[in-house]
Design a protein around this motif. Structure first.
Motif, PDB file in Angstrom:
ATOM      1  N   PHE A   1       0.831  -1.200   0.000  1.00 30.85           N
ATOM      2  CA  PHE A   1       0.000   0.000   0.000  1.00 30.85           C
ATOM      3  C   PHE A   1       0.869   1.254   0.000  1.00 30.85           C
ATOM      4  O   PHE A   1       0.601   2.234  -0.725  1.00 30.85           O
ATOM      5  CB  PHE A   1      -0.917  -0.024   1.230  1.00 30.85           C
ATOM      6  N   CYS A   2       1.968   1.204   0.795  1.00 29.93           N
ATOM      7  CA  CYS A   2       2.877   2.358   0.865  1.00 29.93           C
ATOM      8  C   CYS A   2       3.574   2.588  -0.489  1.00 29.93           C
ATOM      9  O   CYS A   2       3.747   3.737  -0.938  1.00 29.93           O
ATOM     10  CB  CYS A   2       3.926   2.147   1.959  1.00 29.93           C
ATOM     11  N   VAL A   3       3.979   1.475  -1.119  1.00 31.19           N
ATOM     12  CA  VAL A   3       4.635   1.597  -2.437  1.00 31.19           C
ATOM     13  C   VAL A   3       3.663   2.206  -3.450  1.00 31.19           C
ATOM     14  O   VAL A   3       4.012   3.108  -4.227  1.00 31.19           O
ATOM     15  CB  VAL A   3       5.131   0.221  -2.914  1.00 31.19           C
ATOM     16  N   ALA A   4       2.417   1.732  -3.421  1.00 29.03           N
ATOM     17  CA  ALA A   4       1.417   2.238  -4.361  1.00 29.03           C
ATOM     18  C   ALA A   4       1.161   3.719  -4.134  1.00 29.03           C
ATOM     19  O   ALA A   4       1.067   4.518  -5.090  1.00 29.03           O
ATOM     20  CB  ALA A   4       0.120   1.445  -4.208  1.00 29.03           C
ATOM     21  N   MET A   5       1.056   4.133  -2.886  1.00 30.42           N
ATOM     22  CA  MET A   5       0.796   5.541  -2.578  1.00 30.42           C
ATOM     23  C   MET A   5       1.978   6.418  -2.965  1.00 30.42           C
ATOM     24  O   MET A   5       1.801   7.575  -3.397  1.00 30.42           O
ATOM     25  CB  MET A   5       0.495   5.690  -1.080  1.00 30.42           C
ATOM     26  N   SER A   6       3.190   5.858  -2.810  1.00 29.06           N
ATOM     27  CA  SER A   6       4.383   6.664  -3.176  1.00 29.06           C
ATOM     28  C   SER A   6       4.431   6.892  -4.686  1.00 29.06           C
ATOM     29  O   SER A   6       4.868   7.951  -5.156  1.00 29.06           O
ATOM     30  CB  SER A   6       5.653   5.958  -2.691  1.00 29.06           C
TER      31      SER A   6
ATOM     32  N   VAL B   1       1.848   7.252  -6.549  1.00 26.73           N
ATOM     33  CA  VAL B   1       0.836   8.274  -6.806  1.00 26.73           C
ATOM     34  C   VAL B   1       1.431   9.662  -6.601  1.00 26.73           C
ATOM     35  O   VAL B   1       1.179  10.599  -7.354  1.00 26.73           O
ATOM     36  CB  VAL B   1      -0.389   8.053  -5.883  1.00 26.73           C
ATOM     37  N   VAL B   2       2.253   9.756  -5.554  1.00 30.64           N
ATOM     38  CA  VAL B   2       2.858  11.064  -5.250  1.00 30.64           C
ATOM     39  C   VAL B   2       3.932  11.403  -6.291  1.00 30.64           C
ATOM     40  O   VAL B   2       3.976  12.496  -6.842  1.00 30.64           O
ATOM     41  CB  VAL B   2       3.452  11.048  -3.824  1.00 30.64           C
ATOM     42  N   SER B   3       4.869  10.389  -6.477  1.00 28.09           N
ATOM     43  CA  SER B   3       5.969  10.631  -7.424  1.00 28.09           C
ATOM     44  C   SER B   3       6.513   9.280  -7.848  1.00 28.09           C
ATOM     45  O   SER B   3       6.728   8.404  -7.001  1.00 28.09           O
ATOM     46  CB  SER B   3       7.061  11.478  -6.762  1.00 28.09           C
TER      47      SER B   3
ATOM     48  N   LEU C   1       9.844   8.650  -6.177  1.00 34.42           N
ATOM     49  CA  LEU C   1       9.691   8.225  -4.766  1.00 34.42           C
ATOM     50  C   LEU C   1       9.161   6.799  -4.698  1.00 34.42           C
ATOM     51  O   LEU C   1       9.575   5.999  -3.844  1.00 34.42           O
ATOM     52  CB  LEU C   1       8.715   9.169  -4.039  1.00 34.42           C
ATOM     53  N   GLY C   2       8.291   6.457  -5.644  1.00 36.70           N
ATOM     54  CA  GLY C   2       7.743   5.100  -5.644  1.00 36.70           C
ATOM     55  C   GLY C   2       8.809   4.055  -5.886  1.00 36.70           C
ATOM     56  O   GLY C   2       8.813   2.981  -5.255  1.00 36.70           O
ATOM     57  N   ILE C   3       9.734   4.357  -6.825  1.00 38.94           N
ATOM     58  CA  ILE C   3      10.820   3.402  -7.114  1.00 38.94           C
ATOM     59  C   ILE C   3      11.720   3.228  -5.894  1.00 38.94           C
ATOM     60  O   ILE C   3      12.116   2.114  -5.531  1.00 38.94           O
ATOM     61  CB  ILE C   3      11.620   3.881  -8.335  1.00 38.94           C
ATOM     62  N   ILE C   4      12.027   4.363  -5.276  1.00 38.66           N
ATOM     63  CA  ILE C   4      12.924   4.305  -4.089  1.00 38.66           C
ATOM     64  C   ILE C   4      12.278   3.476  -2.979  1.00 38.66           C
ATOM     65  O   ILE C   4      12.923   2.611  -2.381  1.00 38.66           O
ATOM     66  CB  ILE C   4      13.235   5.735  -3.595  1.00 38.66           C
ATOM     67  N   ILE C   5      11.007   3.759  -2.729  1.00 36.85           N
ATOM     68  CA  ILE C   5      10.293   3.026  -1.660  1.00 36.85           C
ATOM     69  C   ILE C   5      10.210   1.548  -2.001  1.00 36.85           C
ATOM     70  O   ILE C   5      10.388   0.674  -1.139  1.00 36.85           O
ATOM     71  CB  ILE C   5       8.893   3.600  -1.449  1.00 36.85           C
ATOM     72  N   ALA C   6       9.951   1.239  -3.292  1.00 42.44           N
ATOM     73  CA  ALA C   6       9.832  -0.169  -3.695  1.00 42.44           C
ATOM     74  C   ALA C   6      11.144  -0.902  -3.485  1.00 42.44           C
ATOM     75  O   ALA C   6      11.175  -2.066  -3.035  1.00 42.44           O
ATOM     76  CB  ALA C   6       9.397  -0.251  -5.155  1.00 42.44           C
TER      77      ALA C   6
END
Length: 667
Positions: free
Chosen positions: A34-39, A41-43, A46-51
């Motif tokens: 869920f956090c990866v998906a939301m990141s 959405v934001v950027s 940021l999503g790649i980094i979080i993933a």
């Protein structure tokens, strides 16, 4: 990475097979996704980094948990192996005997520890009873026990547990601890008091040389006896000794039945100086002060029973009696009678009223004693009530009660148990006559109410049951009857008071006649003196004979009992009543008395069913046999020549068997 994304990963590795862990992992994975998906959405950067971070964390966590799981699994496997190895080793080597049996009680397996108790014998496949009968008996005896029990097998002591569901027997050798425990029991302290019953009476007319000789003889005999059994003996007075011993020694003394009493009595009797000993022995208490007091109480009990006997008793245990095989020698004096009379006068002066009562189913001795005490109370200006249960009277007492109707001043003092309980106050005095057991009193309730304000006057040997706090005790086993004891007290009463009247004197004389079997048993010079006094104050022998007459039915019933007599040897007569027929206790006693008139009979016993659903046994002897010890064996008591007991919840046949066993053990 290949292992991480292998097929097994999606089926959860072994450390994730725990239900709770699996739920937690799914929950964390869901939040991470869920956090990866939301990141994203934001950027998308940021999503790649979080993933990437989530992926790295997951990989690290996976390998860490896997390492922990492998270590844990290895530890558990090692521990399981050691436990199983320990179980196997303990089964074979631990110091507990283990034996497996089959359904036919044949030995299937024993561990090496238990094998050594069988020696080198080959036992597998054999029946336990064929290998060792003693062990087989023990296993069979305690087979139903669900808890460990202590058993003996050969020279060993074991704690045994039987598991019936798997046919296993476990035996732990506790011989060493049992020996320590036994040694502790064997070395418990025993304190005893020894008293020469008639030392003063025997030596008062002897010169100093003879006194010294007989004193040295007794001391030497007792010293040799003490040395033989390894006891400490100390003479503390001319007629008093003190002993210390162990319980193991006491067991040997009881096995020997204290034959020292017989030896001293027999050897001194040959010199016409018959000395008798009494002993009080106590054990089973750590407090030496209490133990010493208990020993003195046991000596008092032995003396109260007539002396020439031993009383062995723990402070909270049951008394055991040894000796007492001879008739007590008369050693009471008129000085004691005067002292008791004066003490009784003093007690009466300190009370508001007096209650006198005998035993249940009172006889003429009991009622005569009550009437005598009523007269003594009147001589001392005190009101006296005679407590009587009119539903428990024998024919002779009933005739006396009818005769008392002509003496309203006496008849009015005879009251019921209920009236006595209402009249009694804290200042009242209770006198128990012709018995000393509260349980057989006319009113045990009245005894309880006045337990701290009561005295005992009796001629029976004192038993283990006795009032706890009597103010005054006058027990003389040497007397023929209670009426004799009370008659002697009249000599010390005020001459100004109204004397004993005809009916009272006659009742007391009748009591003496009945208890002495017309002056043929337990009769001394004092008995004739008492009878002579009663005759001199108006006792009517014709009226006494009237009181003693029996009904035709009683006469026939007594003869019927006698007709059923059988002989044990040639010296003991035994009558056993019909199983379903109820006999009066007086008839049974009269039958026992009558059997003594048969040539050669030294003792007689009559066993009958009583109206209160008990089996009663009346016992009589001519003085050569001791029926008291036989009756005490069955829970009763009395005199050497006159005793009785009652047995509950047994049949006539069982009562007869128990009586025969007691006769054999005490013959």
């Amino acid at each position: 990475m290949k292992q991480l994304f292998s097929r097994d990963f999606f089926h959860f590795p072994s450390f994730m097979k725990n239900e709770k862990l699996r739920i937690i992992a799914i929950f964390i994975l869901t939040i991470s996704l869920f956090c990866v998906a939301m990141s994203f959405v934001v950027s998308w950067v940021l999503g790649i980094i979080i993933a990437i971070l989530v992926l790295i964390t997951s990989i690290v966590s996976f390998f860490v948990l896997k390492a922990i799981t492998e270590d844990t699994t290895e530890y558990i496997s090692d521990l399981s192996y050691r436990i199983k190895r320990g179980e196997q080793e303990s089964l074979i080597k631990m110091p507990v005997g283990i034996m497996f049996l089959n359904g036919e009680n044949e030995i299937e397996w024993v561990n090496p520890y238990l094998q050594k108790y069988f020696g080198q014998e080959e036992i597998l496949g054999k029946a336990l009873s064929a290998v060792d009968k003693e062990l087989a008996t023990v296993v069979e005896k305690y087979g139903a026990e669900k808890k460990p029990v202590e058993v003996s097998w050969g020279d060993y002591r074991f704690q045994m547990l039987i598991e019936n569901d798997i046919h296993a027997v476990y035996l732990m050798d506790i011989t060493r601890y049992a020996k320590i425990e036994q040694h502790d029991k064997d070395t418990d302290v025993v304190i005893g008091q020894i008293f020469i019953d008639n030392y003063d009476e025997v030596t008062q007319t002897m010169n100093d040389k003879n006194v010294s000789n007989i004193s040295n003889y007794v001391t030497n005999e007792l010293s040799n006896w003490a040395k033989k059994y390894q006891m400490y003996l100390k003479r503390i007075d001319d007629d008093h000794f003190f002993i210390l011993a162990y319980t193991s020694v006491l067991e040997k003394l009881e096995e020997d039945r204290f034959k020292i009493l017989d030896r001293i009595r027999e050897r001194t009797s040959k010199q016409n100086l018959p000395l008798t000993l009494s002993m009080g022995i106590s054990y089973g208490e750590d407090d030496l002060a209490l133990l010493s007091k208990a020993a003195q109480n046991n000596l008092d009990l032995a003396l109260g029973r007539g002396g020439d006997q031993v009383v062995v008793k723990a402070p909270e245990g049951q008394a055991r009696f040894y000796g007492g095989k001879t008739n007590p020698m008369e050693k009471r004096t008129r000085v004691r009678a005067r002292m008791i009379a004066q003490a009784l006068q003093e007690l009466m002066s300190q009370t508001d009223q007096v209650f006198v009562m005998g035993h249940k189913y009172p006889d003429m001795d009991s009622i005569g004693a009550c009437l005598g005490l009523r007269r003594i109370a009147a001589m001392n200006q005190k009101k006296c009530w005679i407590v009587l249960d009119n539903e428990k009277l024998h024919s002779d007492v009933t005739r006396l009660m009818d005769e008392l109707s002509q003496y309203p001043e006496i008849k009015g003092t005879v009251i019921s148990v209920e009236e006595a309980l209402e009249k009694a106050t804290k200042q009242s005095l209770l006198i128990m006559v012709d018995h000393s057991k509260p349980s057989i009193s006319t009113s045990p309730e009245l005894y309880k109410k006045l337990a701290n304000r009561m005295m005992v006057i009796d001629h029976h040997r004192r038993g283990e049951e006795f009032p706890e706090n009597p103010i005054l005790v006058y027990i003389e086993p040497y007397a023929s009857s209670t009426c004799e004891l009370i008659t002697e007290m009249f000599e010390y009463q005020s001459r100004d008071s109204e004397p004993i009247n005809k009916i009272e004197a006659t009742a007391m004389l009748t009591g003496i006649i009945i208890d002495t079997k017309s002056f043929t048993l337990r009769t001394g010079t004092r008995t004739f003196d008492a009878a002579s006094y009663l005759r001199s104050v108006g006792a009517d022998s014709a009226m006494a004979q009237h009181f003693m007459k029996e009904k035709v039915d009683n006469f026939l019933q007594r003869n019927h009992l006698i007709d059923r007599v059988e002989f044990i040897g040639n010296r003991v007569a035994l009558c056993v009543g019909e199983k379903d027929k109820i006999y009066d206790s007086v008839i049974a006693a009269q039958a026992a008395d009558a059997l003594l008139n048969v040539s050669g009979v030294e003792a007689s016993y009559v066993v009958t069913r009583r109206s209160d659903e008990k089996i009663g046994i009346s016992a009589r002897s001519n003085g050569k046999a001791n029926v008291q010890v036989v009756m005490e064996e069955l829970g009763g008591g009395g005199h050497l020549s006159n005793a009785a007991t009652q047995l509950k919840d047994v049949s006539i046949d069982v009562a007869k068997e128990e009586l025969l066993r007691a006769i054999e053990e005490n013959s």
